[in-house]
Design a protein around this motif. Structure first.
Motif, PDB file in Angstrom:
ATOM      1  N   ALA A 149       0.827  -1.200  -0.134  1.00  0.00           N
ATOM      2  CA  ALA A 149      -0.145   0.009   0.071  1.00  0.00           C
ATOM      3  C   ALA A 149       1.097   1.236   0.097  1.00  0.00           C
ATOM      4  O   ALA A 149       2.029   1.049   0.347  1.00  0.00           O
ATOM      5  N   GLU A 150       0.334   2.403  -0.713  1.00  0.00           N
ATOM      6  CA  GLU A 150       1.129   3.463  -0.645  1.00  0.00           C
ATOM      7  C   GLU A 150       1.380   4.109   0.810  1.00  0.00           C
ATOM      8  O   GLU A 150       0.085   3.992   1.802  1.00  0.00           O
ATOM      9  N   ASP A 173     -13.519  11.575  11.295  1.00  0.00           N
ATOM     10  CA  ASP A 173     -12.319  11.102  10.622  1.00  0.00           C
ATOM     11  C   ASP A 173     -11.080  11.530  11.347  1.00  0.00           C
ATOM     12  O   ASP A 173     -10.130  10.772  10.841  1.00  0.00           O
ATOM     13  N   ALA A 174     -11.229  12.714  11.640  1.00  0.00           N
ATOM     14  CA  ALA A 174      -9.746  13.104  12.465  1.00  0.00           C
ATOM     15  C   ALA A 174      -9.357  11.936  13.643  1.00  0.00           C
ATOM     16  O   ALA A 174      -8.080  11.714  13.528  1.00  0.00           O
ATOM     17  N   ALA A 175     -10.287  11.472  14.328  1.00  0.00           N
ATOM     18  CA  ALA A 175     -10.008  10.474  15.236  1.00  0.00           C
ATOM     19  C   ALA A 175      -9.587   9.272  14.663  1.00  0.00           C
ATOM     20  O   ALA A 175      -8.570   8.482  15.155  1.00  0.00           O
ATOM     21  N   LEU A 176     -10.248   8.843  13.356  1.00  0.00           N
ATOM     22  CA  LEU A 176     -10.153   7.474  12.983  1.00  0.00           C
ATOM     23  C   LEU A 176      -8.626   7.549  12.192  1.00  0.00           C
ATOM     24  O   LEU A 176      -7.675   6.549  12.347  1.00  0.00           O
ATOM     25  N   ILE A 177      -8.217   8.557  11.480  1.00  0.00           N
ATOM     26  CA  ILE A 177      -6.949   8.753  10.938  1.00  0.00           C
ATOM     27  C   ILE A 177      -5.818   8.690  11.879  1.00  0.00           C
ATOM     28  O   ILE A 177      -4.825   8.319  11.536  1.00  0.00           O
ATOM     29  N   SER A 178      -6.047   9.653  12.861  1.00  0.00           N
ATOM     30  CA  SER A 178      -5.082   9.363  14.082  1.00  0.00           C
ATOM     31  C   SER A 178      -4.662   8.077  14.606  1.00  0.00           C
ATOM     32  O   SER A 178      -3.626   7.896  14.772  1.00  0.00           O
ATOM     33  N   LEU A 179      -5.662   7.649  15.068  1.00  0.00           N
ATOM     34  CA  LEU A 179      -5.887   6.238  15.721  1.00  0.00           C
ATOM     35  C   LEU A 179      -5.164   4.989  14.468  1.00  0.00           C
ATOM     36  O   LEU A 179      -4.186   4.350  14.975  1.00  0.00           O
ATOM     37  N   ALA A 180      -5.423   5.400  13.077  1.00  0.00           N
ATOM     38  CA  ALA A 180      -4.955   4.640  12.110  1.00  0.00           C
ATOM     39  C   ALA A 180      -3.192   4.614  11.863  1.00  0.00           C
ATOM     40  O   ALA A 180      -2.607   3.651  12.160  1.00  0.00           O
ATOM     41  N   SER A 181      -2.963   5.756  12.266  1.00  0.00           N
ATOM     42  CA  SER A 181      -1.544   6.137  12.231  1.00  0.00           C
ATOM     43  C   SER A 181      -0.633   5.360  13.616  1.00  0.00           C
ATOM     44  O   SER A 181       0.422   5.040  13.669  1.00  0.00           O
ATOM     45  N   ASP A 182      -1.329   5.858  14.696  1.00  0.00           N
ATOM     46  CA  ASP A 182      -0.591   5.363  16.060  1.00  0.00           C
ATOM     47  C   ASP A 182      -0.599   4.100  16.082  1.00  0.00           C
ATOM     48  O   ASP A 182       0.276   3.481  16.649  1.00  0.00           O
ATOM     49  N   THR A 183      -1.720   3.481  15.726  1.00  0.00           N
ATOM     50  CA  THR A 183      -1.902   2.067  16.345  1.00  0.00           C
ATOM     51  C   THR A 183      -1.484   0.934  15.124  1.00  0.00           C
ATOM     52  O   THR A 183      -1.444  -0.342  15.680  1.00  0.00           O
ATOM     53  N   LEU A 184      -1.280   1.215  13.888  1.00  0.00           N
ATOM     54  CA  LEU A 184      -0.951   0.388  12.816  1.00  0.00           C
ATOM     55  C   LEU A 184      -2.240  -0.587  12.618  1.00  0.00           C
ATOM     56  O   LEU A 184      -1.773  -1.592  12.076  1.00  0.00           O
ATOM     57  N   CYS A 185      -3.428  -0.261  12.877  1.00  0.00           N
ATOM     58  CA  CYS A 185      -4.398  -1.048  12.892  1.00  0.00           C
ATOM     59  C   CYS A 185      -4.707  -1.447  11.751  1.00  0.00           C
ATOM     60  O   CYS A 185      -4.630  -0.643  10.765  1.00  0.00           O
ATOM     61  N   ARG A 186      -5.106  -2.541  11.357  1.00  0.00           N
ATOM     62  CA  ARG A 186      -5.887  -2.831   9.757  1.00  0.00           C
ATOM     63  C   ARG A 186      -7.159  -2.362   9.688  1.00  0.00           C
ATOM     64  O   ARG A 186      -7.924  -1.929  10.985  1.00  0.00           O
ATOM     65  N   GLU A 187      -7.713  -1.904   8.557  1.00  0.00           N
ATOM     66  CA  GLU A 187      -9.016  -1.350   8.367  1.00  0.00           C
ATOM     67  C   GLU A 187     -10.130  -2.025   9.090  1.00  0.00           C
ATOM     68  O   GLU A 187     -10.982  -1.701   9.649  1.00  0.00           O
ATOM     69  N   SER A 188      -9.899  -3.449   8.965  1.00  0.00           N
ATOM     70  CA  SER A 188     -11.025  -4.103   9.761  1.00  0.00           C
ATOM     71  C   SER A 188     -10.967  -4.247  11.200  1.00  0.00           C
ATOM     72  O   SER A 188     -11.799  -4.412  11.874  1.00  0.00           O
ATOM     73  N   LEU A 277     -10.239   7.113   4.433  1.00  0.00           N
ATOM     74  CA  LEU A 277      -8.846   7.692   4.411  1.00  0.00           C
ATOM     75  C   LEU A 277      -8.584   8.065   3.159  1.00  0.00           C
ATOM     76  O   LEU A 277      -7.831   9.137   2.974  1.00  0.00           O
ATOM     77  N   ARG A 278      -8.824   7.589   2.083  1.00  0.00           N
ATOM     78  CA  ARG A 278      -8.356   8.030   0.620  1.00  0.00           C
ATOM     79  C   ARG A 278      -8.956   9.316   0.295  1.00  0.00           C
ATOM     80  O   ARG A 278      -8.581  10.247  -0.274  1.00  0.00           O
ATOM     81  N   ARG A 279     -10.301   9.422   0.705  1.00  0.00           N
ATOM     82  CA  ARG A 279     -10.982  10.642   0.278  1.00  0.00           C
ATOM     83  C   ARG A 279     -10.396  12.006   0.972  1.00  0.00           C
ATOM     84  O   ARG A 279     -10.528  12.860   0.573  1.00  0.00           O
ATOM     85  N   ARG A 280     -10.126  11.599   2.273  1.00  0.00           N
ATOM     86  CA  ARG A 280      -9.660  12.890   3.003  1.00  0.00           C
ATOM     87  C   ARG A 280      -8.564  13.217   2.557  1.00  0.00           C
ATOM     88  O   ARG A 280      -7.961  14.397   2.706  1.00  0.00           O
ATOM     89  N   ALA A 281      -7.584  12.383   2.203  1.00  0.00           N
ATOM     90  CA  ALA A 281      -6.031  12.556   1.590  1.00  0.00           C
ATOM     91  C   ALA A 281      -6.229  13.316   0.347  1.00  0.00           C
ATOM     92  O   ALA A 281      -5.499  14.591   0.085  1.00  0.00           O
ATOM     93  N   LEU A 292      -3.926   5.850  -2.020  1.00  0.00           N
ATOM     94  CA  LEU A 292      -3.860   5.309  -0.291  1.00  0.00           C
ATOM     95  C   LEU A 292      -5.036   4.190  -0.325  1.00  0.00           C
ATOM     96  O   LEU A 292      -6.127   4.238  -0.698  1.00  0.00           O
ATOM     97  N   THR A 293      -4.735   3.201   0.872  1.00  0.00           N
ATOM     98  CA  THR A 293      -5.966   2.137   1.011  1.00  0.00           C
ATOM     99  C   THR A 293      -6.011   2.153   2.594  1.00  0.00           C
ATOM    100  O   THR A 293      -5.424   3.113   3.363  1.00  0.00           O
ATOM    101  N   GLY A 294      -6.615   1.360   3.021  1.00  0.00           N
ATOM    102  CA  GLY A 294      -6.817   1.123   4.605  1.00  0.00           C
ATOM    103  C   GLY A 294      -5.616   0.651   5.234  1.00  0.00           C
ATOM    104  O   GLY A 294      -5.601   0.817   6.486  1.00  0.00           O
ATOM    105  N   HIS A 295      -4.528   0.102   4.474  1.00  0.00           N
ATOM    106  CA  HIS A 295      -3.345  -0.186   5.253  1.00  0.00           C
ATOM    107  C   HIS A 295      -2.370   0.870   4.929  1.00  0.00           C
ATOM    108  O   HIS A 295      -1.108   0.710   5.637  1.00  0.00           O
TER     109      HIS A 295
END
Length: 359
Positions: A149-150, A173-188, A277-281, A292-295
């Motif tokens: 993934a990009e 979306d701000a909370a979601l994107i921040s958490l995606a970066s911090d936690t390295l969680c998969r989209e699922s 994630l992609r739309r906000r980017a 960008l993808t969920g990963h």
């Protein structure tokens, strides 16, 4: 079609099952179609109970591809002859399939043969040589390396956050994107997070993952959550009135929003997380945002940790990878800049500052 159905038996036409009469007499006799159907039906029930929905979907999809090829090629699917399996895999290379997809096909075909009590079509002396020939052909087509993934780096996250306002949709979306970066969680994993998963960890916070792709037994793991990400989660929850239950839920575009009661609340899907994630980017003007993808948050954070000097083991633990293979794949460029040769040249340069540069 139910997402937790395999449909192995239901989709298998009896004409694709090799009859016992088709086997030369010295070879072991094959079970009848009725016997195979009974065994596969029992196996399917056990497999459904023991595997995740994502695994069931993948096996089902792979099996349908294989059955379609067998029907078009007029060959038996169960048990498939070894030479026919090789023909199938070779055709998939011609169709542009990647190594990871072929690996999955082989695993699925072997799995269902085992479930049916039939011989494994890869158990013959020359299988490794035949498979290696396919791998070399994939290498010639640059189709062996897994797709990556990009990466979404910290600078991209900051750029996206700076573009968001204080409407409920923006706060979510701000909370979601921040958490995606911090936690390295998969989209699922992000999609099904609950308020109860956010916990104190020393002086900071952590995200308690009860189950994940690599932890189907539910032993659990914890991921880092920065104070900034926790503050964004708090702002989103306060705005929507979320005190327990799913964190990330569908939201309208209005200036106000109140979440439904926890029992009526439905989380975002993994596909929706990736789209957000992609739309906000893209809207924030992030370079390559459309890719960008969920990963992407997972990949970007892994790369940045390696660039900052974290070990492979530390990154593997931070992202919940079962093995270091994908960490090494994601970080090969970063690691090239800090490997043993890079350190040697840096040390030599410090000892001999006047040394001329090599041509």
């Amino acid at each position: 079609m139910m997402s937790n159905e395999l449909l192995v038996v239901d989709s298998l036409d009896p004409v694709l099952v090799r009859p016992a009469s088709a086997v030369p007499s010295p070879a072991p006799a094959l079970p009848s179609w009725d016997a195979i159907r009974v065994r596969l039906t029992a196996w399917e029930a056990k497999f459904r109970a023991a595997r995740s929905v994502a695994t069931l979907k993948a096996v089902r999809a792979d099996w349908q591809v294989f059955l379609g090829w067998c029907e078009a090629s007029r060959v038996w699917a169960l048990p498939v002859a070894s030479q026919d399996l090789l023909r199938f895999l070779t055709d998939q290379v011609v169709f542009g399939k990647k190594r990871s997809t072929l690996d999955r096909y082989v695993n699925t075909i072997r799995l269902i043969h085992k479930g049916a009590g039939l011989p494994d079509p890869t158990h013959y002396p020359d299988w490794k040589l035949d498979w290696q020939a396919i791998v070399i052909r994939l290498a010639d087509l640059d189709a062996n390396a897994p797709e990556q993934a990009e990466p979404m780096r910290t600078a991209h996250v900051r750029q996206i956050l700076a573009s968001l306002g204080d409407a409920p949709l923006d706060l979510r979306d701000a909370a979601l994107i921040s958490l995606a970066s911090d936690t390295l969680c998969r989209e699922s994993e992000l999609a099904v997070l609950k308020v109860e998963n956010i916990r104190r960890a020393g002086d900071g916070w952590s995200v308690d993952l009860r189950r994940s792709k690599t932890d189907q037994a539910g032993l659990g793991t914890a991921r880092y959550c920065s104070p900034a990400a926790k503050a964004r989660l708090d702002a989103w929850c306060a705005s929507a009135g979320i005190e327990r239950g799913y964190l990330f839920i569908p939201v309208g575009k209005g200036r106000t929003f109140t979440a439904p009661p926890p029992k009526e609340r439905r989380p975002l899907g993994a596909v929706q997380v990736a789209r957000i994630l992609r739309r906000r980017a893209v809207r924030a003007g992030v370079p390559g945002g459309v890719l960008l993808t969920g990963h992407s948050g997972r990949v970007g954070s892994a790369i940045e940790m390696l660039e900052a000097g974290a070990t492979i083991a530390e990154v593997q633990f931070a992202g919940g990878w079962k093995s270091p293979r994908m960490v090494l794949h994601y970080g090969k460029q970063a690691l090239a800049g800090s490997n043993a040769m890079a350190k040697l040249r840096a040390a030599q340069a410090q000892k001999e500052p006047g040394e001329q540069k090599e041509d």
